[in-house]
Design an enzyme around this catalytic site. Structure first.
Site, mmCIF file in Angstrom:
data_model
loop_
_atom_site.group_PDB
_atom_site.id
_atom_site.type_symbol
_atom_site.label_atom_id
_atom_site.label_comp_id
_atom_site.label_asym_id
_atom_site.label_seq_id
_atom_site.Cartn_x
_atom_site.Cartn_y
_atom_site.Cartn_z
ATOM 1 N N LEU A 253 2.433 8.684 -4.571
ATOM 2 C CA LEU A 253 1.483 7.580 -4.376
ATOM 3 C C LEU A 253 2.198 6.242 -4.542
ATOM 4 O O LEU A 253 3.306 6.185 -5.074
ATOM 5 C CB LEU A 253 0.339 7.722 -5.382
ATOM 6 C CG LEU A 253 -0.436 9.047 -5.274
ATOM 7 C CD1 LEU A 253 -1.403 9.208 -6.434
ATOM 8 C CD2 LEU A 253 -1.188 9.130 -3.946
ATOM 9 N N PRO A 254 1.566 5.134 -4.100
ATOM 10 C CA PRO A 254 2.285 3.847 -4.122
ATOM 11 C C PRO A 254 2.669 3.336 -5.518
ATOM 12 O O PRO A 254 3.823 2.977 -5.728
ATOM 13 C CB PRO A 254 1.310 2.885 -3.434
ATOM 14 C CG PRO A 254 0.414 3.754 -2.617
ATOM 15 C CD PRO A 254 0.296 5.057 -3.373
ATOM 16 N N LYS B 186 15.003 5.100 -12.488
ATOM 17 C CA LYS B 186 14.674 4.742 -11.098
ATOM 18 C C LYS B 186 14.519 3.221 -10.944
ATOM 19 O O LYS B 186 14.968 2.612 -9.971
ATOM 20 C CB LYS B 186 13.387 5.476 -10.692
ATOM 21 C CG LYS B 186 12.744 5.025 -9.405
ATOM 22 C CD LYS B 186 13.587 5.322 -8.182
ATOM 23 C CE LYS B 186 12.900 4.771 -6.936
ATOM 24 N NZ LYS B 186 13.767 4.786 -5.762
ATOM 25 N N LYS C 68 7.068 -4.479 -6.070
ATOM 26 C CA LYS C 68 6.494 -3.738 -7.218
ATOM 27 C C LYS C 68 7.602 -3.261 -8.155
ATOM 28 O O LYS C 68 7.529 -3.444 -9.371
ATOM 29 C CB LYS C 68 5.692 -2.541 -6.693
ATOM 30 C CG LYS C 68 5.286 -1.540 -7.761
ATOM 31 C CD LYS C 68 5.046 -0.146 -7.199
ATOM 32 C CE LYS C 68 6.217 0.416 -6.479
ATOM 33 N NZ LYS C 68 6.403 1.850 -6.461
HETATM 34 P P1 NAD Z 1 3.361 4.713 1.528
HETATM 35 O O1 NAD Z 1 2.535 3.510 1.270
HETATM 36 O O2 NAD Z 1 3.992 4.925 2.871
HETATM 37 O O3 NAD Z 1 2.505 6.048 1.193
HETATM 38 C C1 NAD Z 1 1.620 6.189 0.141
HETATM 39 C C2 NAD Z 1 0.496 7.126 0.593
HETATM 40 O O4 NAD Z 1 -0.384 7.388 -0.503
HETATM 41 C C3 NAD Z 1 -0.366 6.545 1.716
HETATM 42 O O5 NAD Z 1 -0.393 7.445 2.832
HETATM 43 C C4 NAD Z 1 -1.738 6.367 1.080
HETATM 44 O O6 NAD Z 1 -2.808 6.560 1.983
HETATM 45 C C5 NAD Z 1 -1.698 7.452 0.023
HETATM 46 N N1 NAD Z 1 -2.656 7.290 -1.077
HETATM 47 C C6 NAD Z 1 -2.872 6.188 -1.844
HETATM 48 N N2 NAD Z 1 -3.826 6.463 -2.768
HETATM 49 C C7 NAD Z 1 -4.212 7.751 -2.575
HETATM 50 C C8 NAD Z 1 -5.159 8.613 -3.206
HETATM 51 N N3 NAD Z 1 -5.920 8.218 -4.234
HETATM 52 N N4 NAD Z 1 -5.295 9.869 -2.723
HETATM 53 C C9 NAD Z 1 -4.544 10.301 -1.691
HETATM 54 N N5 NAD Z 1 -3.637 9.539 -1.046
HETATM 55 C C10 NAD Z 1 -3.480 8.278 -1.492
HETATM 56 O O7 NAD Z 1 4.485 4.721 0.383
HETATM 57 P P2 NAD Z 1 5.892 5.500 0.400
HETATM 58 O O8 NAD Z 1 6.902 4.640 1.065
HETATM 59 O O9 NAD Z 1 5.656 6.906 0.832
HETATM 60 O O10 NAD Z 1 6.214 5.455 -1.176
HETATM 61 C C11 NAD Z 1 5.548 6.288 -2.117
HETATM 62 C C12 NAD Z 1 6.208 6.094 -3.474
HETATM 63 O O11 NAD Z 1 7.613 6.441 -3.383
HETATM 64 C C13 NAD Z 1 6.163 4.643 -3.988
HETATM 65 O O12 NAD Z 1 5.983 4.669 -5.378
HETATM 66 C C14 NAD Z 1 7.541 4.092 -3.617
HETATM 67 O O13 NAD Z 1 7.919 3.036 -4.469
HETATM 68 C C15 NAD Z 1 8.409 5.325 -3.783
HETATM 69 N N6 NAD Z 1 9.632 5.367 -2.961
HETATM 70 C C16 NAD Z 1 9.625 5.006 -1.652
HETATM 71 C C17 NAD Z 1 10.810 5.091 -0.902
HETATM 72 C C18 NAD Z 1 10.866 4.686 0.554
HETATM 73 O O14 NAD Z 1 11.990 4.573 1.104
HETATM 74 N N7 NAD Z 1 9.729 4.481 1.232
HETATM 75 C C19 NAD Z 1 11.976 5.550 -1.491
HETATM 76 C C20 NAD Z 1 11.950 5.952 -2.837
HETATM 77 C C21 NAD Z 1 10.771 5.869 -3.559
#
Ligand code: NAD
Length: 296
Positions: free
Chosen positions: A65-66, A170, A245
């Site tokens: 999740l975000p 992280k 964030k």
């Molecule tokens: P994103 O915004 O693409 O995806 C998050 C998903 O969570 C969305 O599809 C959203 O609809 C869903 N969501 C939110 N609340 C929800 C709920 N209550 N129930 C079900 N689904 C829900 O984000 P991301 O890029 O996939 O990143 C996710 C996490 O990983 C974050 O914490 C980010 O910091 C971390 N991260 C991201 C990356 C990257 O390269 N994108 C790399 C490492 C870590």
């Protein structure tokens, strides 16, 4: 093969869940966005109507999740923990505040559930290739149970310490990444402003002492590397607001420990300005656009 509930199918969650389907696990998935769910059901996963329904019968529950508020709201306010059988395992892969991770893990433990924080590094390409680095906080026993599942989504698994330690490590990594991406952008923009070809300059830096993850794998300048967000109008990847964030989490961690993070704070301000310019949903490598009229 295990029954796994996977909640949060965004830029990272979807490719991670796809690798578990390919490995033969039975996945039940849930996301607030129906299109994200379809990617997984097309590959053979079962869609649940809610997060609560998704965890029914699952041996392992994974969330991606975000931010902290989404994780706390799902597990604590919506009380998803109460719906999960105490013999099961919970793995949260989101990047969140260490205190939030500890709070949710303590609530899980109070119900007899094993839980680890397992934030990842490696970006969307690493998620798709199954080569992520997992940075785990929790007990040895919980990590031993999580390891076989994590190994099907990643290549390197580190045990950082007890609950919350995965998040601390992280956050340190991402503070450095935010600084490196801004610094790489600044150097490329300086070279271009002085007449250099950004591809030639990137090739030089990638084999010189300024090389880093951005110059080797994730160049911020459009057209220098194929298949990175910079060459796709900064779509997909790791959002500016997610980097903002993480830099905020680093600032909080610094305040709590009276640590000095001057470059981390400067990077946080740069990404904040960039986000305020309407770029929050673009990939974080778009920070290069802050660097004057010569930048793309
Ligand atoms: P994103 O915004 O693409 O995806 C998050 C998903 O969570 C969305 O599809 C959203 O609809 C869903 N969501 C939110 N609340 C929800 C709920 N209550 N129930 C079900 N689904 C829900 O984000 P991301 O890029 O996939 O990143 C996710 C996490 O990983 C974050 O914490 C980010 O910091 C971390 N991260 C991201 C990356 C990257 O390269 N994108 C790399 C490492 C870590």
């Amino acid at each position: 093969m295990s029954s796994i509930a996977f909640i949060g199918l965004g830029n990272m969650g979807a490719p991670m869940a796809l690798n578990l389907v390919k490995a033969g696990h039975h996945l039940t998935v849930y996301d607030l966005v129906p299109a994200a769910v379809r990617t997984l059901t097309d590959a053979g996963a079962r869609a649940a109507a809610s997060a609560h329904e998704a965890v029914d019968g699952a041996e392992v529950v994974i969330t991606m999740l975000p931010a902290s508020k989404h994780v706390e709201s799902l597990y604590l306010e919506d009380d998803l923990l109460a719906r999960i059988d105490p013999s099961k395992l919970v793995i949260d892969c989101s990047t969140i505040a260490p205190d939030s991770a500890r709070k949710v893990a303590a609530a899980a433990q109070a119900r007899g559930l094993a839980m680890v924080d397992a934030p990842v590094s490696g970006g969307t390409a690493g998620a798709a290739a199954g080569t992520l680095t997992f940075i785990v906080g929790g007990t040895d026993e919980a990590l031993a149970r999580a390891r076989p599942v994590l190994e099907q989504m990643g290549k390197n698994i580190f045990h950082a310490g007890p609950s919350g330690a995965g998040q601390v490590a992280k956050i340190c990594n991402n503070m450095l990444l935010g600084i490196l991406m801004a610094g790489t952008s600044e150097a490329l923009a300086l070279g271009v402003a002085n007449g250099l070809d950004p591809k030639v300059l990137s090739d030089i830096i990638a084999k010189s002492s300024g090389r880093n993850w951005a110059t080797e794998l994730y160049n911020p300048w459009p057209g220098v590397m194929p298949n990175v967000p910079a060459s796709k109008d900064y779509a997909g990847g790791f959002g500016v607001d997610l980097m903002l964030k993480d830099l905020g989490l680093a600032a909080e961690a610094a305040l709590a420990a009276r640590a000095a993070v001057p470059l981390g704070e400067l990077a946080r301000n740069l990404y904040a300005l960039h986000s305020q310019g309407g770029n929050g949903k673009l990939d974080f490598s778009s920070i290069v656009r802050l660097y004057g009229h010569k930048a793309p």
